[in-house]
Design a protein around this motif. Structure first.
Motif, PDB file in Angstrom:
ATOM      1  N   ILE A  65      36.925  47.833  36.051  1.00 39.30           N
ATOM      2  CA  ILE A  65      37.384  48.543  37.170  1.00 39.30           C
ATOM      3  C   ILE A  65      36.351  49.346  37.938  1.00 39.30           C
ATOM      4  O   ILE A  65      36.421  49.215  38.938  1.00 39.30           O
ATOM      5  CB  ILE A  65      38.897  49.094  36.926  1.00 39.30           C
ATOM      6  N   THR A 243      39.857  42.434  32.316  1.00 40.43           N
ATOM      7  CA  THR A 243      38.899  43.364  31.832  1.00 40.43           C
ATOM      8  C   THR A 243      38.585  43.194  30.241  1.00 40.43           C
ATOM      9  O   THR A 243      39.428  42.564  29.641  1.00 40.43           O
ATOM     10  CB  THR A 243      38.924  44.830  31.881  1.00 40.43           C
ATOM     11  N   THR A 258      38.742  42.392  38.487  1.00 42.96           N
ATOM     12  CA  THR A 258      38.584  43.778  38.569  1.00 42.96           C
ATOM     13  C   THR A 258      38.206  44.142  40.277  1.00 42.96           C
ATOM     14  O   THR A 258      38.619  45.075  40.771  1.00 42.96           O
ATOM     15  CB  THR A 258      37.309  44.152  37.740  1.00 42.96           C
TER      16      THR A 258
END
Length: 320
Positions: A65, A243, A258
């Motif tokens: 992220i 992720t 992300t």
């Protein structure tokens, strides 16, 4: 029509009238909530982040992220201070951002959040001295390698969870906030987790969930403390995102990439103190909120026990 309605109400037993009005209020509240959700999810314009400052600081920007945020912020024309532990990966991300967006200024600051944090925070302070950092993305964090009971959490993992997820975020916020207070503007985004906010419990991930509960309350309290100072503090609560930390490789409708999550998250910066920016996640949150907590607890426990068994098998194969 109105007269007919009131005539019908007169024929009802007295105790039914309050129930009728309570039902009307409930329907109105639900309708307004739905309209508000549509507005904030799809229609509300994002804030101009440059009004907060010309620079953004992102922790954990080399993957997941955090990397998505770094690219999105650069796309909005903000210069970047990237804070991570791996200098090679920081350089790779910096070069990729410059190649895509051109004249973006980038400062790389090497900090091992599991190491000497005091020295790392000092380096961050020196790097942002005199720099107009208007946006802070506190993304750095770790979870368990896989689910495990609390008594199975070793000392090093326990130490790292508390140091990186709690102490790291707290101290980075404090050092960056000082400049924001002087300039009377800024936006802080702390990445929380559905493990602490959406579901009632997260068995076999107890310490991780606890650290993210801290992030949520920490953010809400700072939101109240600094709102009148022109500083917007927010805890963003993602559910599953594709992720490495979540051990999910492929994105889907309910599990964004992300970059997909970061793109949605940018629209929410500067608004509510706690939010779930990716709208399918907010739908899931709404569904979970109406289910019995005992049912969610039981499901989550079964799920985590399954993850634990797979992790133990994987560890056993490595030892063979």
């Amino acid at each position: 029509m109105e007269r007919c309605l009131f005539e019908q109400l007169k024929t009802l037993p007295f105790w039914c009238v309050p129930l009728f009005f309570l039902g009307c209020i409930s329907i109105l509240k639900t309708s307004l909530g739905l309209l508000n959700w549509v507005y904030v999810s799809f229609l509300r314009p994002p804030k101009n982040l440059k009004k907060y400052g010309s620079w953004a600081l992102v922790t954990g920007p080399t993957d997941g992220i955090g990397k998505g945020f770094a690219f999105e912020l650069a796309g909005k024309g903000l210069n970047l201070v990237l804070v991570g532990r791996n200098p090679e990966k920081l350089s790779e991300v910096s070069e990729a951002i410059k190649a895509k967006f051109g004249k973006i200024q980038i400062k790389n600051v090497v900090v091992d959040f599991a190491g000497d944090l005091s020295e790392g925070i000092q380096r961050i302070g020196e790097a942002i001295e005199g720099v107009d950092v208007g946006v802070l993305i506190n993304n750095v964090g770790i979870s368990y390698p896989y689910a495990r009971y609390f008594h199975e959490v070793d000392e090093q993992l326990l130490k790292n969870l508390l140091k990186i997820n709690v102490e790291g975020t707290t101290k980075v916020t404090q050092v960056v906030l000082q400049g924001m207070v002087k300039r009377k503007r800024g936006a802080i985004v702390n990445i929380g987790s559905g493990a602490a906010t959406v579901i009632p419990s997260d068995p076999l991930y107890a310490v991780y969930a606890g650290t993210k509960a801290y992030i949520n309350q920490f953010s809400r309290s700072l939101y109240v403390e600094y709102k009148k100072s022109g500083i917007d503090v927010q805890c963003q609560v993602p559910l599953y995102v594709a992720t490495k930390m979540a051990s999910i490789r492929r994105a889907s409708f309910m599990v964004p990439s992300t970059s997909g999550y970061a793109r949605a998250a940018m629209r929410w910066i500067g608004y509510e103190p706690c939010c779930t920016p990716y709208w399918p996640h907010s739908l899931m949150w709404g569904l979970i909120s109406i289910l019995p907590e005992s049912a969610i607890d039981a499901y989550r426990l079964r799920f985590s026990i399954g993850v634990r068994k797979k992790g133990q098998l994987k560890d056993a194969r490595k030892k063979e």
